[in-house]
Motif scaffolding. Structure first.
Motif, mmCIF file in Angstrom:
data_model
loop_
_atom_site.group_PDB
_atom_site.id
_atom_site.type_symbol
_atom_site.label_atom_id
_atom_site.label_comp_id
_atom_site.label_asym_id
_atom_site.label_seq_id
_atom_site.Cartn_x
_atom_site.Cartn_y
_atom_site.Cartn_z
ATOM 1 N N LEU A 118 0.823 -1.211 0.000
ATOM 2 C CA LEU A 118 0.000 0.000 0.000
ATOM 3 C C LEU A 118 0.857 1.262 0.000
ATOM 4 O O LEU A 118 0.556 2.233 -0.716
ATOM 5 C CB LEU A 118 -0.933 -0.006 1.209
ATOM 6 C CG LEU A 118 -2.070 -1.039 1.178
ATOM 7 C CD1 LEU A 118 -2.876 -0.991 2.470
ATOM 8 C CD2 LEU A 118 -2.981 -0.800 -0.024
ATOM 9 N N VAL A 119 1.924 1.253 0.795
ATOM 10 C CA VAL A 119 2.817 2.427 0.846
ATOM 11 C C VAL A 119 3.460 2.664 -0.505
ATOM 12 O O VAL A 119 3.527 3.803 -0.990
ATOM 13 C CB VAL A 119 3.878 2.246 1.945
ATOM 14 C CG1 VAL A 119 5.013 3.254 1.776
ATOM 15 C CG2 VAL A 119 3.254 2.405 3.323
ATOM 16 N N TRP A 120 3.917 1.588 -1.152
ATOM 17 C CA TRP A 120 4.582 1.779 -2.445
ATOM 18 C C TRP A 120 3.586 2.110 -3.558
ATOM 19 O O TRP A 120 3.918 2.863 -4.477
ATOM 20 C CB TRP A 120 5.443 0.572 -2.797
ATOM 21 C CG TRP A 120 6.824 0.779 -2.267
ATOM 22 C CD1 TRP A 120 7.374 0.256 -1.144
ATOM 23 C CD2 TRP A 120 7.792 1.666 -2.826
ATOM 24 N NE1 TRP A 120 8.643 0.747 -0.964
ATOM 25 C CE2 TRP A 120 8.934 1.607 -1.979
ATOM 26 C CE3 TRP A 120 7.834 2.487 -3.940
ATOM 27 C CZ2 TRP A 120 10.087 2.357 -2.234
ATOM 28 C CZ3 TRP A 120 8.985 3.232 -4.199
ATOM 29 C CH2 TRP A 120 10.084 3.162 -3.351
ATOM 30 N N LEU A 139 12.164 1.902 -11.365
ATOM 31 C CA LEU A 139 13.381 1.359 -10.763
ATOM 32 C C LEU A 139 13.299 1.394 -9.246
ATOM 33 O O LEU A 139 13.672 0.423 -8.570
ATOM 34 C CB LEU A 139 14.602 2.153 -11.235
ATOM 35 C CG LEU A 139 15.951 1.744 -10.617
ATOM 36 C CD1 LEU A 139 16.266 0.288 -10.943
ATOM 37 C CD2 LEU A 139 17.072 2.667 -11.085
ATOM 38 N N ALA A 140 12.776 2.495 -8.704
ATOM 39 C CA ALA A 140 12.675 2.621 -7.245
ATOM 40 C C ALA A 140 11.760 1.544 -6.676
ATOM 41 O O ALA A 140 12.089 0.878 -5.689
ATOM 42 C CB ALA A 140 12.162 4.010 -6.877
ATOM 43 N N SER A 141 10.589 1.355 -7.295
ATOM 44 C CA SER A 141 9.653 0.352 -6.785
ATOM 45 C C SER A 141 10.192 -1.060 -6.973
ATOM 46 O O SER A 141 10.023 -1.927 -6.101
ATOM 47 C CB SER A 141 8.290 0.497 -7.468
ATOM 48 O OG SER A 141 8.383 0.261 -8.862
ATOM 49 N N LEU A 316 15.096 -2.477 1.948
ATOM 50 C CA LEU A 316 15.452 -1.802 0.694
ATOM 51 C C LEU A 316 14.593 -0.568 0.449
ATOM 52 O O LEU A 316 14.978 0.312 -0.325
ATOM 53 C CB LEU A 316 15.351 -2.777 -0.484
ATOM 54 C CG LEU A 316 16.508 -3.783 -0.572
ATOM 55 C CD1 LEU A 316 16.347 -4.685 -1.771
ATOM 56 C CD2 LEU A 316 17.855 -3.048 -0.635
ATOM 57 N N THR A 317 13.457 -0.478 1.099
ATOM 58 C CA THR A 317 12.699 0.775 1.076
ATOM 59 C C THR A 317 13.507 1.858 1.783
ATOM 60 O O THR A 317 13.569 3.010 1.327
ATOM 61 C CB THR A 317 11.335 0.601 1.767
ATOM 62 O OG1 THR A 317 10.536 -0.290 0.995
ATOM 63 C CG2 THR A 317 10.612 1.931 1.905
ATOM 64 N N ALA A 318 14.152 1.490 2.889
ATOM 65 C CA ALA A 318 15.011 2.435 3.609
ATOM 66 C C ALA A 318 16.141 2.921 2.711
ATOM 67 O O ALA A 318 16.431 4.127 2.650
ATOM 68 C CB ALA A 318 15.574 1.775 4.865
ATOM 69 N N MET A 398 6.275 -8.063 -9.600
ATOM 70 C CA MET A 398 6.767 -6.781 -9.065
ATOM 71 C C MET A 398 8.251 -6.829 -8.729
ATOM 72 O O MET A 398 8.959 -5.827 -8.881
ATOM 73 C CB MET A 398 5.955 -6.380 -7.843
ATOM 74 C CG MET A 398 4.553 -5.910 -8.179
ATOM 75 S SD MET A 398 3.654 -5.287 -6.735
ATOM 76 C CE MET A 398 3.411 -6.804 -5.805
ATOM 77 N N ALA A 399 8.737 -7.971 -8.259
ATOM 78 C CA ALA A 399 10.166 -8.087 -7.977
ATOM 79 C C ALA A 399 10.985 -7.958 -9.250
ATOM 80 O O ALA A 399 12.160 -7.578 -9.209
ATOM 81 C CB ALA A 399 10.460 -9.423 -7.297
#
Length: 437
Positions: A118-120, A139-141, A316-318, A398-399
């Motif tokens: 949800l955050v992404w 790329l970020a996601s 990896l979000t961090a 998604m990965a």
């Protein structure tokens, strides 16, 4: 503070039953921690090159042999096999059916995914609405969701864990040998034809076969030093031959400079790497068990395991968040050129900064690992299986490609796991209260 910590540690130590295998918990926590630290080191961020997902491996081939040590996902499947066999046998004794057991596993693994997706999803929508380049958001996601490929593979293995346990109980070592042989055939077909998709069945075959070494561990079939040495020797010899004679690359972690990846899709080399690693860690089981009698170390192990999914899913979000902030600020002094002396010297500080950010995320989202008890009746078998299929499909895509394409947000992939968990009963919806006049 130290006195309070030690008092709590002694309390947790005393409350731990003697029958609990502390080494399993420690190896699970250690494996995930090594993966996290490895990702934070391998991914290079610089003011000139931006974010390079395989930066260290692509720019320094001398690091490739080190991946034989730092690619520790096999250890997680080893302890997963031990834990799943223990859990399923306990369920059988209590007359808990497969559907109810699988739903419980999906809740444990799937619920921490909900806030991440949800955050992404919200992040991608906002970033694109403010004019961000779709390629940058993609790329970020994609980078942030890299950990989900492992979760997808692990869920596949969890689905087949009970029938695989039956195979182990009836066929013993042959159930592993035949599975790895089948994975080798899949590799031959995939590599000789150049068809990567043909290798995808090995996400299940390789890991489900290796997962059974956890069954062997639980059953005491790997308790002797001789067998552990033999396991290590077979794994190391076969891995050396496959890499030395080709076509498998040295790096056990995907590198952009390699024509073939050992991990995407999973190749049979990962099973032999796991055998070598399992032989080593199981040889060290007794001294490790003695070490874990220390209340302080055991408490740390318990704390990591309580939030291990959150720690893994958000690390990896961090990194992605910190990298984009520094790049937006053009903070060249904080982004030294990768592989320079300054870059190496600042890696501990980089990891500490990411540890602090990840710690905040764990505090915020860790509650999703503390799911309420599930007292619902057992579902039909097809419901948790379809839920797992929906989760795995969405995560796998998604990965690989993230949540965004050239046209915008690809809604179907993040929503597929979320809707699948709700529709097929993984999420426990609040009951409606009925009031009588």
């Amino acid at each position: 503070m130290l006195r309070s910590y030690m008092a709590q540690a002694r309390k947790i130590d005393a409350a731990t039953p003697d029958s609990r295998n502390r080494e399993v918990d420690f190896l699970r926590a250690a494996a995930i921690t090594v993966v996290v630290l490895g990702h934070w080191t391998i991914i290079a961020v610089s003011s000139t090159g931006g974010i390079e997902p395989h930066g260290l491996l692509d720019e320094a081939r001398w690091t490739h042999p080190l991946s034989w040590v730092f690619q520790v996902m096999p250890i997680f499947f080893l302890v997963g096999g031990y834990s799943n066999a223990l859990s399923w046998r306990s369920a059988r004794r209590k007359n808990v059916g497969y559907a109810e057991w699988l739903r419980a596993r999906l809740r444990r693994l799937g619920l921490p995914l909900i806030p991440l997706l949800l955050v992404w999803l919200l992040t991608c929508i906002i970033a694109l609405s403010f004019g961000a380049e779709p390629a940058a958001v993609q790329l970020a996601s994609q980078m942030a969701l890299v950990p989900t490929w492992f979760l997808a593979a692990y869920l596949l293995v969890a689905i087949v864990a009970p029938p695989c346990l039956v195979l182990w109980e009836n066929w013993g070592w042959w159930s592993i040998v035949l599975g790895i042989a089948a994975a080798g055939i899949i590799d031959v077909i995939s590599i000789t034809t150049g068809n990567i998709l043909a290798g995808y069945p090995n996400y299940l075959l390789v890991w489900a076969s290796f997962h059974q070494f956890g069954y062997a561990w639980l059953d005491g079939r790997l308790s002797s030093l001789k067998r552990c040495l033999l396991l290590f020797a077979i794994g190391a010899l076969e891995l050396g031959l496959l890499v030395g004679l080709g076509p498998y690359p040295v790096s056990m972690i995907t590198a952009g400079t390699d024509a073939i990846s050992n991990s995407a899709p999973t190749r049979v080399t990962m099973a032999f790497l796991g055998m070598a690693q399992a032989g080593i860690v199981l040889m060290l089981q007794r001294p490790l068990a003695a070490l874990l009698r220390s209340p302080g170390l055991w408490m740390l192990t318990v704390l990591v395991n309580q939030r291990i999914m959150t720690w893994f899913l958000w690390h990896l979000t961090a990194l992605t968040a910190l990298a984009h902030v520094l790049l937006a600020l053009d903070a060249e002094a904080l982004l030294p050129t990768p592989l320079t002396g300054v870059w190496w010297l600042t890696r501990p500080l980089w990891c500490l900064a990411l540890l602090a950010i990840t710690g905040i995320l764990v505090v915020i989202f860790g509650r999703f690992e503390s799911a309420q008890s599930d007292d619902r009746p057992a579902p039909p078998v097809w419901m948790p299986i379809l839920a797992a299929a929906a989760i795995c499909a969405g995560l796998a895509i998604m990965a690989d490609v993230g949540m965004v394409n050239a046209s915008g947000v690809t809604w179907i992939w993040p929503l597929l796991p979320l809707v699948g968990m709700i529709v097929f009963g993984v999420v426990k919806l609040p009951r409606r209260r009925s009031y009588r006049d």
